[in-house]
Design a protein around this motif. Structure first.
Motif, PDB file in Angstrom:
ATOM      1  N   SER A 135       0.835  -1.325   0.038  1.00 35.75           N
ATOM      2  CA  SER A 135      -0.133   0.021  -0.006  1.00 35.75           C
ATOM      3  C   SER A 135       0.799   1.078  -0.042  1.00 35.75           C
ATOM      4  CB  SER A 135      -0.903   0.138   1.110  1.00 35.75           C
ATOM      5  OG  SER A 135      -1.537   1.249   1.195  1.00 35.75           O
ATOM      6  N   ALA A 136       0.371   2.285  -0.748  1.00 34.05           N
ATOM      7  CA  ALA A 136       1.285   3.598  -0.897  1.00 34.05           C
ATOM      8  C   ALA A 136       0.341   4.576  -0.363  1.00 34.05           C
ATOM      9  CB  ALA A 136       1.526   3.901  -2.254  1.00 34.05           C
ATOM     10  N   ASP A 137      -0.564   4.260   0.546  1.00 32.51           N
ATOM     11  CA  ASP A 137      -1.457   5.253   1.294  1.00 32.51           C
ATOM     12  C   ASP A 137      -0.979   5.540   2.578  1.00 32.51           C
ATOM     13  OD1 ASP A 137      -3.540   6.474   2.485  1.00 32.51           O
ATOM     14  OD2 ASP A 137      -5.199   4.764   2.041  1.00 32.51           O
ATOM     15  N   PRO A 138      -0.971   7.176   2.568  1.00 35.20           N
ATOM     16  CA  PRO A 138      -0.295   7.744   3.810  1.00 35.20           C
ATOM     17  C   PRO A 138      -1.083   7.044   4.958  1.00 35.20           C
ATOM     18  CG  PRO A 138      -1.274   9.411   2.679  1.00 35.20           C
ATOM     19  CD  PRO A 138      -1.351   8.128   1.745  1.00 35.20           C
ATOM     20  N   ALA A 139      -2.244   6.629   4.943  1.00 35.55           N
ATOM     21  CA  ALA A 139      -2.870   6.407   6.128  1.00 35.55           C
ATOM     22  C   ALA A 139      -2.242   5.109   6.708  1.00 35.55           C
ATOM     23  CB  ALA A 139      -4.403   5.891   5.925  1.00 35.55           C
ATOM     24  N   ILE A 140      -1.780   4.212   5.816  1.00 37.68           N
ATOM     25  CA  ILE A 140      -0.843   2.973   6.741  1.00 37.68           C
ATOM     26  C   ILE A 140       0.511   3.284   7.351  1.00 37.68           C
ATOM     27  CG2 ILE A 140       0.392   2.317   4.564  1.00 37.68           C
ATOM     28  CD1 ILE A 140      -1.419  -0.102   7.000  1.00 37.68           C
ATOM     29  N   ASP A 141       0.929   4.539   6.689  1.00 33.35           N
ATOM     30  CA  ASP A 141       2.076   4.949   7.466  1.00 33.35           C
ATOM     31  C   ASP A 141       1.774   5.431   8.723  1.00 33.35           C
ATOM     32  OD1 ASP A 141       2.566   4.968   4.701  1.00 33.35           O
ATOM     33  OD2 ASP A 141       3.986   6.714   4.718  1.00 33.35           O
ATOM     34  N   ALA A 142       0.816   5.987   9.067  1.00 36.12           N
ATOM     35  CA  ALA A 142       0.167   6.581  10.303  1.00 36.12           C
ATOM     36  C   ALA A 142      -0.226   5.312  11.249  1.00 36.12           C
ATOM     37  CB  ALA A 142      -1.274   7.661   9.848  1.00 36.12           C
ATOM     38  N   LEU A 147       0.964   2.135  15.880  1.00 30.66           N
ATOM     39  CA  LEU A 147       1.268   0.838  16.735  1.00 30.66           C
ATOM     40  C   LEU A 147       2.774   0.929  17.475  1.00 30.66           C
ATOM     41  CD1 LEU A 147       1.179  -2.166  17.091  1.00 30.66           C
ATOM     42  CD2 LEU A 147       2.058  -2.563  14.563  1.00 30.66           C
ATOM     43  N   ALA A 148       3.855   1.502  16.811  1.00 31.66           N
ATOM     44  CA  ALA A 148       4.975   1.719  17.398  1.00 31.66           C
ATOM     45  C   ALA A 148       4.991   2.510  18.522  1.00 31.66           C
ATOM     46  CB  ALA A 148       6.121   2.390  16.449  1.00 31.66           C
ATOM     47  N   MET A 149       3.840   3.714  18.688  1.00 33.29           N
ATOM     48  CA  MET A 149       3.918   4.258  19.691  1.00 33.29           C
ATOM     49  C   MET A 149       2.934   3.555  20.998  1.00 33.29           C
ATOM     50  SD  MET A 149       5.111   7.367  19.286  1.00 33.29           S
ATOM     51  CE  MET A 149       4.342   8.530  20.578  1.00 33.29           C
ATOM     52  N   ASP A 150       2.030   2.832  20.312  1.00 34.08           N
ATOM     53  CA  ASP A 150       1.338   1.930  21.360  1.00 34.08           C
ATOM     54  C   ASP A 150       2.147   0.772  22.178  1.00 34.08           C
ATOM     55  OD1 ASP A 150      -1.067   3.253  20.924  1.00 34.08           O
ATOM     56  OD2 ASP A 150      -2.054   1.818  19.655  1.00 34.08           O
ATOM     57  N   VAL A 151       3.241   0.567  21.388  1.00 32.11           N
ATOM     58  CA  VAL A 151       3.866  -0.457  22.275  1.00 32.11           C
ATOM     59  C   VAL A 151       4.680   0.069  23.365  1.00 32.11           C
ATOM     60  CG1 VAL A 151       6.357  -1.367  21.995  1.00 32.11           C
ATOM     61  CG2 VAL A 151       4.816  -1.644  20.179  1.00 32.11           C
ATOM     62  N   LYS A 240       0.734  13.934   8.156  1.00 34.28           N
ATOM     63  CA  LYS A 240       0.686  14.781   9.097  1.00 34.28           C
ATOM     64  C   LYS A 240      -1.022  14.757   9.459  1.00 34.28           C
ATOM     65  CE  LYS A 240       3.256  17.834   7.180  1.00 34.28           C
ATOM     66  NZ  LYS A 240       3.838  19.020   7.153  1.00 34.28           N
ATOM     67  N   MET A 241      -1.803  14.939   8.694  1.00 29.69           N
ATOM     68  CA  MET A 241      -3.173  15.065   8.782  1.00 29.69           C
ATOM     69  C   MET A 241      -3.693  13.802   9.403  1.00 29.69           C
ATOM     70  SD  MET A 241      -6.329  13.617   7.570  1.00 29.69           S
ATOM     71  CE  MET A 241      -5.869  13.229   5.621  1.00 29.69           C
ATOM     72  N   TYR A 242      -3.287  12.570   9.203  1.00 26.40           N
ATOM     73  CA  TYR A 242      -3.792  11.430   9.781  1.00 26.40           C
ATOM     74  C   TYR A 242      -3.147  11.317  11.163  1.00 26.40           C
ATOM     75  CZ  TYR A 242      -5.804   9.125   5.617  1.00 26.40           C
ATOM     76  OH  TYR A 242      -6.693   8.685   4.673  1.00 26.40           O
ATOM     77  N   THR A 282      17.357   7.430  20.822  1.00 29.10           N
ATOM     78  CA  THR A 282      16.487   6.593  20.059  1.00 29.10           C
ATOM     79  C   THR A 282      15.978   5.364  20.332  1.00 29.10           C
ATOM     80  OG1 THR A 282      17.442   7.952  18.000  1.00 29.10           O
ATOM     81  CG2 THR A 282      16.278   6.058  17.771  1.00 29.10           C
ATOM     82  N   LEU A 283      14.709   5.216  20.278  1.00 28.52           N
ATOM     83  CA  LEU A 283      14.223   3.923  20.813  1.00 28.52           C
ATOM     84  C   LEU A 283      13.683   3.193  19.578  1.00 28.52           C
ATOM     85  CD1 LEU A 283      11.877   5.134  23.815  1.00 28.52           C
ATOM     86  CD2 LEU A 283      14.227   3.969  24.024  1.00 28.52           C
ATOM     87  N   CYS A 284      13.419   3.581  18.605  1.00 29.34           N
ATOM     88  CA  CYS A 284      12.661   3.268  17.569  1.00 29.34           C
ATOM     89  C   CYS A 284      12.921   3.854  16.169  1.00 29.34           C
ATOM     90  CB  CYS A 284      11.068   2.869  17.803  1.00 29.34           C
ATOM     91  SG  CYS A 284      10.039   2.493  16.357  1.00 29.34           S
ATOM     92  N   GLY A 285      12.928   3.281  14.962  1.00 25.54           N
ATOM     93  CA  GLY A 285      13.242   3.958  14.089  1.00 25.54           C
ATOM     94  C   GLY A 285      12.409   3.246  12.609  1.00 25.54           C
ATOM     95  N   GLY A 286      11.976   3.947  11.745  1.00 31.43           N
ATOM     96  CA  GLY A 286      11.219   3.241  10.672  1.00 31.43           C
ATOM     97  C   GLY A 286      10.975   4.250   9.414  1.00 31.43           C
ATOM     98  N   GLY A 287      10.218   3.539   8.573  1.00 30.01           N
ATOM     99  CA  GLY A 287      10.103   4.700   7.385  1.00 30.01           C
ATOM    100  C   GLY A 287       9.465   3.807   6.183  1.00 30.01           C
TER     101      GLY A 287
END
Length: 422
Positions: A135-142, A147-151, A240-242, A282-287
């Protein structure tokens, strides 16, 4: 001759592993809620996979990989990160053909990098990560960021900072690359030898250099966000909106580039802001890594993911003074007075365990007083003392350790009695 744990590794002892298990359980439950299914890949792969997937210009490939030739002369590498292996499996097993896209994967296991040992950083370390491919949807990025923040928030961490940047598309990066070369080239002799090599190969890596982080040209370097194409700018604005919609606070850092070559568009890090955590926050990184699937031999499928270190998560918990509520209390300890009673104790313990009641007994023939002390150290909720009289009556007093109360229960009723008390 004495042996010690290899440099850069650690023994996780039972009292520590209980915390690890709790963290792993929380993470797996979050993955279930978010629908990220576990994938388990080999601990070693073809060296070329990481050279292509991670990037020849990265420190990981150039300096940190554990690489060896097997008996067939094939070059293999202990995995330094999880994304390349997950994407390799995605391609090899044609997961891009599945009807439900994106394919959401999670993994947790040891990774290996030869680097200088620091607080929370080891040469063998445990990484949890997720990948959403297709998926190239920014919603999946959000969603991935959420999920990372929830951990961290699920485990009680509060002193956190999410840092965000856009690395743009190819046109963005080409324009930014030319600007970086023009910016650094006149003074490149003032930089470390690694940065001098990076200037032509991958000048973006200069911004990630720890040696020259304080050089004045780092501060004044052209920001990648100033070169975003219209499509990239729109994508970043939607992300950023999401995040705003989800109530996730973030800071924009135009110099955040991450340490792997495959990133584009979204790049993010989660940092600890706890006092005393240390210089490396840094605790976590991604992209996002659109193009990586194709580089590894698959179709042109977009993807995004993150990875975090369990060791550094534990450090963050310690820095915030958070004690994990590990429940490893013993339900029943059976004290046997003599050899005959010991046989019955073994039988009773087996019946308890069969019903999920944790139970233990003495195995080194200690006296009754020492066995009672052992039960107390183990935090036993109940103690049963078996002797000649109990065997004759086929019943035993069940002592509640917290109150001292005792209840006489027949052997054949013990399992039901204990289950009712749970």
């Amino acid at each position: 001759m004495s042996f010690k744990v290899p440099r850069g590794t650690q023994d996780i002892l039972p009292e520590q592993s209980e915390k690890w298990q709790l963290i792993e359980e929380k993470i797996r439950e979050l993955c279930r809620v978010y629908r990220y299914n576990e994938i388990r890949t080999p601990m070693f792969e073809s060296t070329e996979l990481f050279q292509r997937g991670v990037g020849d210009t990265t420190d990981i490939v150039q300096k940190e990989m554990y690489t060896f030739d097997d008996r067939g002369g094939r070059s293999l590498t202990l995995r330094p990160e999880g994304t390349a292996s997950a994407v390799r499996a995605y391609v090899e097993h044609k997961m891009f053909g599945q009807p439900d896209q994106p394919v959401k994967l999670s993994y947790m296991g040891p990774m290996f990098r030869y680097e200088r040992q620091q607080a929370g950083r080891y040469r063998q370390f445990v990484q949890f990560g997720v990948e959403a491919i297709g998926s190239a949807d920014p919603a999946i990025d959000a969603e991935v960021i959420a999920l990372a923040m929830d951990v961290y928030s699920t485990l009680g961490l509060k002193d956190l900072k999410l840092v965000l940047n856009s690395l743009g598309d190819k046109e963005t990066r080409d324009a930014h690359r030319a600007a970086l070369i023009g910016h650094f080239e006149p003074s490149i002799g003032e930089f470390c030898s690694d940065c001098q090599k990076r200037l032509e190969k991958n000048p973006l890596r200069i911004l990630d250099c720890k040696v020259d982080a304080g050089h004045p040209l780092m501060v004044s370097a052209p920001a990648l966000t100033d070169y975003l194409t219209e499509d990239s700018a729109v994508y970043f604005a939607k992300l950023k909106m999401y995040l705003d919609t989800l109530g996730i606070a973030y800071e924009i850092d135009p110099n955040l580039v991450r340490g792997l070559d495959y990133y584009n568009h979204t790049a993010f890090e989660i940092m600890s802001t706890a006092s005393g955590f240390g210089a490396i926050t840094t605790l976590c990184g991604g992209g996002r890594y659109n193009g990586l699937v194709e580089d590894i031999g698959g179709p042109d499928m977009p993807g995004i993911g993150f990875a975090l270190s369990i060791e550094r998560l534990l450090l963050a918990l310690e820095a915030e003074g958070i004690e994990l509520n590990v429940n490893n209390k013993l339900d029943v300890f059976v004290v046997a007075i003599d050899a005959e009673a010991k046989v019955k104790a073994a039988e009773l313990i087996s019946s308890f365990r069969a019903k999920g009641i944790s139970a233990d007994m003495d195995y080194i023939d200690r006296k009754m007083k020492a066995q009672m002390k052992a039960a107390d150290r183990l935090g036993a909720k109940y103690v049963l003392v078996l002797g000649e009289m109990e065997l004759a009556e086929a019943a035993v007093n069940v002592k509640t350790m917290e109150t001292g109360d005792q209840q006489k229960v027949a052997f054949h009723d013990l399992v039901n009695y204990l289950l009712e008390q749970k």
